[in-house]
Design an enzyme around this catalytic site. Structure first.
Site: not given
Length: 408
Positions: A332, A232, A336, A354
């Site tokens: 985000g 529960d 890269h 980034c």
């Protein structure tokens, strides 16, 4: 068949033989005293045809963990039947389709318990027989299991068999909000080798994390058992199933991005293996400081600012095709490939947050890091990555994390 199973079976056989021998000897003695003839032992008495008052005291008694006619029986614990003043001779249990339910008899022959999960909203029939010095006892009972209004399924990360980095937390995400966080935590068992102290912390109403105070030691083995089936979890919500996973901690990989030098330095087990120029978030969209956990990796991805609340057509909006992208935050932030900013890398911050690196460096980073590795950003003009970002767990101080927030 394994030797352990043979020994257990032999033990039960000896127990039953001992009881049967005692039954026969008692019957012979009672027959000899009462009749004094040579007609042989009197037949073993049963409950419906009990003999002496002494025999009444030795009639076996059967006790079950459920009652006949019960409705709403929970499914998070085994159903059991126990014999006293005798041993169990036969136990069967079937569901409403007549399918047998698996069970196990204890080595002493006194207790039988189910060994498989019972289903929700099912009707079961249990039959048990016990033998004792005073005869035999039988019992039949029927019961129905609970029928929850709502079910929730847990999902666990890392996946079974994965090798992850030293910063990877155990993550359990439910597909519904959990009202009773404490009940959920109690249903989760985490075992590490070597043993490590850890604690739970909820990122939101659906996801709970578990981590140690410090980064994992390479080579640590972790087993996770989420035993929420039948539990529960509050407000009519019950666990839909149990989930298990096993993972291992790999090499320590920690990358540090220093805005003072604008260099991303990668260390493996403490040794520098790679340094690469980077361009981080410009002053209007600075990269947050703090500890980031490596998440998913993509050879190619479309980065869209609207996915975290910034419209594409706004001054800081964008929609860009990107290669060799390694996620380090849910908000985000990625390491890269950014061929358009190679000239600025190592000198000027130009990104929306980034860590821009050259195509070759981005591919190297993609190839050499794994889920759970660490990226630490220092000396930027930004704030600190929130601990509840999803990949920012280590930014929550240990005292706060250990105290937990199950009652929040």
């Amino acid at each position: 068949m394994p030797k352990v199973g043979i020994a257990a079976q032999a033990g039960r056989t000896r127990v039953r033989r001992a009881w049967l021998t005692a039954l026969m000897m008692t019957a012979v003695m009672i027959g000899a005293v009462a009749c004094g003839s040579g007609r042989g032992p009197a037949p073993i008495k049963v409950i419906a045809d009990k003999g002496t008052p002494f025999a009444d005291l030795l009639v076996p008694k059967l006790t079950a963990s459920v009652t006949d006619g019960a409705v709403g029986v929970t499914v998070d614990a085994p159903v059991s039947v126990t014999a006293a003043d005798g041993v169990l001779a036969a136990v069967t249990m079937v569901n409403d389709n007549g399918r047998p339910v698996a069970g196990r008899l204890s080595p002493d022959g006194l207790r039988w318990s189910t060994t498989e999960q019972l289903g929700y909203n099912r009707r079961y029939t249990l039959n048990a027989t016990a033998l004792g010095l005073g005869g035999a006892a039988t019992r039949q009972l029927t019961f129905q299991t609970s029928s929850p209004a709502h079910l929730t399924m847990p999902y666990v990360m890392p996946g079974d068999g994965e090798v992850v980095g030293v910063g990877e937390p155990v993550a359990i995400r439910f597909d519904e909000n959990i009202a009773d966080r404490g009940a959920a935590e109690k249903a989760i068992k985490i075992t590490t080798n070597p043993p490590v102290e850890g604690a739970f912390y909820w990122l939101n109403n659906r996801e709970v994390r578990w981590r140690p105070e410090h980064f994992w030691k390479p080579g640590t083995a972790v087993d996770v058992a989420v035993n929420t089936y039948g539990v529960d979890l509050g407000e009519g919500m019950f666990g839909e199933d149990n989930v298990q996973t096993h993972f291992t901690i790999g090499d320590e990989v920690i990358a540090t991005a220093d805005d003072n030098t604008k260099i991303l330095t990668v260390r493996v087990n403490g040794e520098v293996v790679k340094s690469m120029p980077t361009s981080m978030g410009k002053d209007s969209t600075p990269t947050a400081n703090g500890i980031y956990i490596v998440g998913s990796r993509y050879k190619h991805i479309i980065m869209d600012s609207s996915t975290y609340g910034v419209p594409v057509n706004s001054p800081n909006g964008y929609r860009t095709d990107v290669d060799w992208a390694t996620q380090i935050s849910y908000s985000g932030v990625f390491v890269h490939s950014a061929p358009w900013s190679v000239g600025a890398q190592g000198h000027t911050n130009t990104s929306h947050g980034c860590l821009n690196v050259s195509p070759s460096n981005a591919q190297w980073f993609y190839d050499h890091v794994k889920r759970g590795d660490i990226v630490e950003v220092v000396n930027t003009v930004g704030g600190t990555l929130p601990g509840i970002d999803g990949l920012g767990d280590w930014n929550i101080p240990w005292d706060q994390w250990r105290a937990g927030n199950a009652k929040a």
